[in-house]
Design a protein around this motif. Structure first.
Motif, PDB file in Angstrom:
ATOM      1  N   SER A 149      17.923 -36.290   2.527  1.00  0.00           N
ATOM      2  CA  SER A 149      18.715 -37.004   3.218  1.00  0.00           C
ATOM      3  C   SER A 149      19.256 -38.204   2.084  1.00  0.00           C
ATOM      4  O   SER A 149      20.374 -38.791   2.073  1.00  0.00           O
ATOM      5  CB  SER A 149      18.846 -36.679   4.195  1.00  0.00           C
ATOM      6  OG  SER A 149      18.285 -37.308   5.479  1.00  0.00           O
ATOM      7  N   ALA A 188      22.171 -38.952  -0.103  1.00  0.00           N
ATOM      8  CA  ALA A 188      23.686 -39.999   0.495  1.00  0.00           C
ATOM      9  C   ALA A 188      23.031 -41.711  -0.333  1.00  0.00           C
ATOM     10  O   ALA A 188      23.865 -41.594  -0.531  1.00  0.00           O
ATOM     11  CB  ALA A 188      23.018 -40.777   1.678  1.00  0.00           C
ATOM     12  N   LYS A 227      26.844 -42.977  -3.014  1.00  0.00           N
ATOM     13  CA  LYS A 227      26.652 -43.632  -2.687  1.00  0.00           C
ATOM     14  C   LYS A 227      27.368 -45.122  -4.259  1.00  0.00           C
ATOM     15  O   LYS A 227      28.474 -45.439  -4.340  1.00  0.00           O
ATOM     16  CB  LYS A 227      26.477 -45.306  -1.930  1.00  0.00           C
ATOM     17  CG  LYS A 227      26.705 -44.578  -0.287  1.00  0.00           C
ATOM     18  CD  LYS A 227      25.412 -45.429   0.313  1.00  0.00           C
ATOM     19  CE  LYS A 227      25.778 -45.060   2.254  1.00  0.00           C
ATOM     20  NZ  LYS A 227      24.576 -46.024   2.997  1.00  0.00           N
TER      21      LYS A 227
END
Length: 494
Positions: free
Chosen positions: A291, A295, A299
């Protein structure tokens, strides 16, 4: 070869319990560990091919303390009998050493086998067994054949295939006598320092991708080797195969901070669990890694996560590929939550956890990173027991370094070992952890990677200025021998 499961003490017994009154389990494995590049020398002797560490140390630059190399090191390639004397003097029941892949297979493949390399390891194994010492053999301890690195090294899936072929060769050649195998030593260190930061061989700097890709292939290589042993050799040879994982223990910097508690979990997740979760549990990476990296990658503008994915078939192949848990422990860190800027991809940014050394902790004189925290090992052992289904555990490395010149009366180091052994006894008898063996790093002062010969971990002092390279026991060697002989910690008056 395993001893009876330990029996937990009841709470009332624990209140009055002194670890120096307790013996270690019967058949406890007492060992010391070494690695081929760090002690053998003979870097180009008798047909040996170059490894990544040969190349790394021979290249110009400040990669290693005073540009030192392992070209000669302890010269164990020619002085094996001297090493054996040290092993016998300690009374070791086990000796862990690594095979030089490029000494056996100079170009990394089975296309050419160097018989003189085979003869050397045959001599070692046979003489250990003749003296009642059980060998534990590591297939790969940081020294990849340079020819394989030239074709991508651990970033290439071809190295997975080469490692399986190498492992099968070793199982076939030595497996009639070797019953304890380690496939890869500390894949975290290889990935993080070898392919992410570039501070260790092969010196690749690929922040945010190199560590994950190389680790991915090392996990697959380990699993391939384990299955090869399981299918082709286990029935005949009856041995056990694992992988040596290193980890610090992690304590939240602020005990009452939920964010620091989560950061401490991430620290373990991005170090120990990175490899242990796929191998011991479910064939896949820890959820927190998946995770976080996904993520962060999003970004940073990546179309997919920088963490590679295992196929469902690969997950099934990886899951359960270890016959015991091999742990290398040295120190503990306090961990602070640290929000990432997301600007540059790196494993450090992905983890969002800052490592802090408590200033109250003593520090080993020969390694600024090695804070003396023996109780951290007990916490880590219990974590492994609770997280990974109560496995049998061998502590395959634990040590304390002195700076050079190192006093033979190494009382500070012996205190480190004494306190560590007390914590292991607590783990066995209070926490019911199945610890079956303990191996000191290291048998000898040696070439300590980027620290060269300035950092001395040995139970035996080696005089590198003397061409004969004499081995002399430190006080810790004498005290360790007493523990081994009695299978218990000894009071000072005993």
């Amino acid at each position: 070869m395993a001893s009876a499961p330990p029996v937990a003490l009841t709470s009332p017994d624990y209140c009055n319990w002194n670890p120096e009154d307790a013996s270690f389990p019967e058949q406890f494995a007492w060992g010391a560990s070494t690695a081929a590049y760090q002690i053998e020398g003979g870097w180009n002797a008798d047909g040996k091919g170059p490894s990544t560490w040969d190349t790394f140390t021979h290249q110009a630059g400040d990669r290693v303390f005073e540009n030192q190399t392992g070209d000669v090191a302890c010269s164990s390639y020619t002085l094996w009998e001297e090493d054996l004397k040290c092993i016998k003097q300690l009374g070791l029941t086990h000796y862990r050493f690594s095979l030089s892949w490029s000494r056996l297979l100079p170009d990394g493949t089975t296309g050419f086998i160097n018989q003189k390399g085979v003869d050397y390891y045959d001599k070692m194994i046979d003489s250990l067994l003749a003296n009642g010492v059980t060998p534990m053999v590591t297939l790969y301890h940081f020294d990849l054949p340079q020819s394989l690195e030239d074709r991508g090294g651990w970033r290439s899936s071809a190295t997975v295939e080469a490692f399986e072929a190498y492992a099968q060769f070793c199982f076939r050649t030595f497996g009639d006598r070797v019953k304890l195998w380690i496939t890869i030593n500390e894949p975290y260190v290889v990935a993080e320092l070898g392919y992410e930061k570039g501070t260790m061989a092969p010196g690749v700097k690929a922040p945010g991708t190199g560590a994950y890709l190389s680790a991915h292939n090392m996990i697959k290589a380990h699993a391939s080797a384990w299955h090869a042993y399981d299918k082709l050799f286990r029935k005949q040879h009856g041995g056990l195969v694992s992988i040596a994982l290193n980890s610090d223990w992690a304590e939240p910097f602020h005990p009452n901070s939920p964010a620091d508690h989560e950061a401490a979990k991430r620290h373990i997740g991005f170090c120990l669990d990175w490899f242990a979760t796929p191998i011991f549990l479910n064939g896949d990476y820890p959820a927190i890694m998946k995770s976080k990296i996904s993520a962060m990658s999003k970004k940073q503008g990546y179309s997919s996560s920088r963490l590679p994915e295992f196929t469902e078939e690969e997950k099934m192949t990886i899951k359960g590929t270890a016959d015991f848990f091999s742990l290398n422990y040295y120190t503990t860190r306090k961990i602070k939550n640290q929000d990432s800027s997301c600007s540059q991809p790196s494993t450090t940014e992905d983890k969002e956890a800052e490592e802090v050394t408590d200033p109250s902790w003593p520090v080993a004189t020969g390694s600024s990173w090695l804070a003396v925290v023996p109780w951290g090992l007990r916490h880590l052992l219990k974590y492994i027991k609770d997280t990974y289904n109560h496995p049998i555990i061998y502590i395959t490395e634990n040590g304390f370094s002195q700076s050079d010149p190192a006093p033979l009366d190494d009382s500070q180091r012996w205190e480190y070992f004494r306190l560590t052994l007390q914590e292991i006894l607590k783990a066995i008898y209070i926490d019911s952890v199945q610890v079956r063996g303990y191996f000191v790093w290291s048998l000898l002062d040696n070439f300590e990677w980027s620290c060269g010969y300035s950092s001395r971990f040995g139970l035996f002092h080696v005089d590198f200025e003397n061409a004969a390279l004499p081995r002399v026991p430190y006080r810790s060697a004498i005290e360790y021998a007493r523990v081994i002989a009695n299978n218990k910690l000894m009071n000072s008056h005993e």
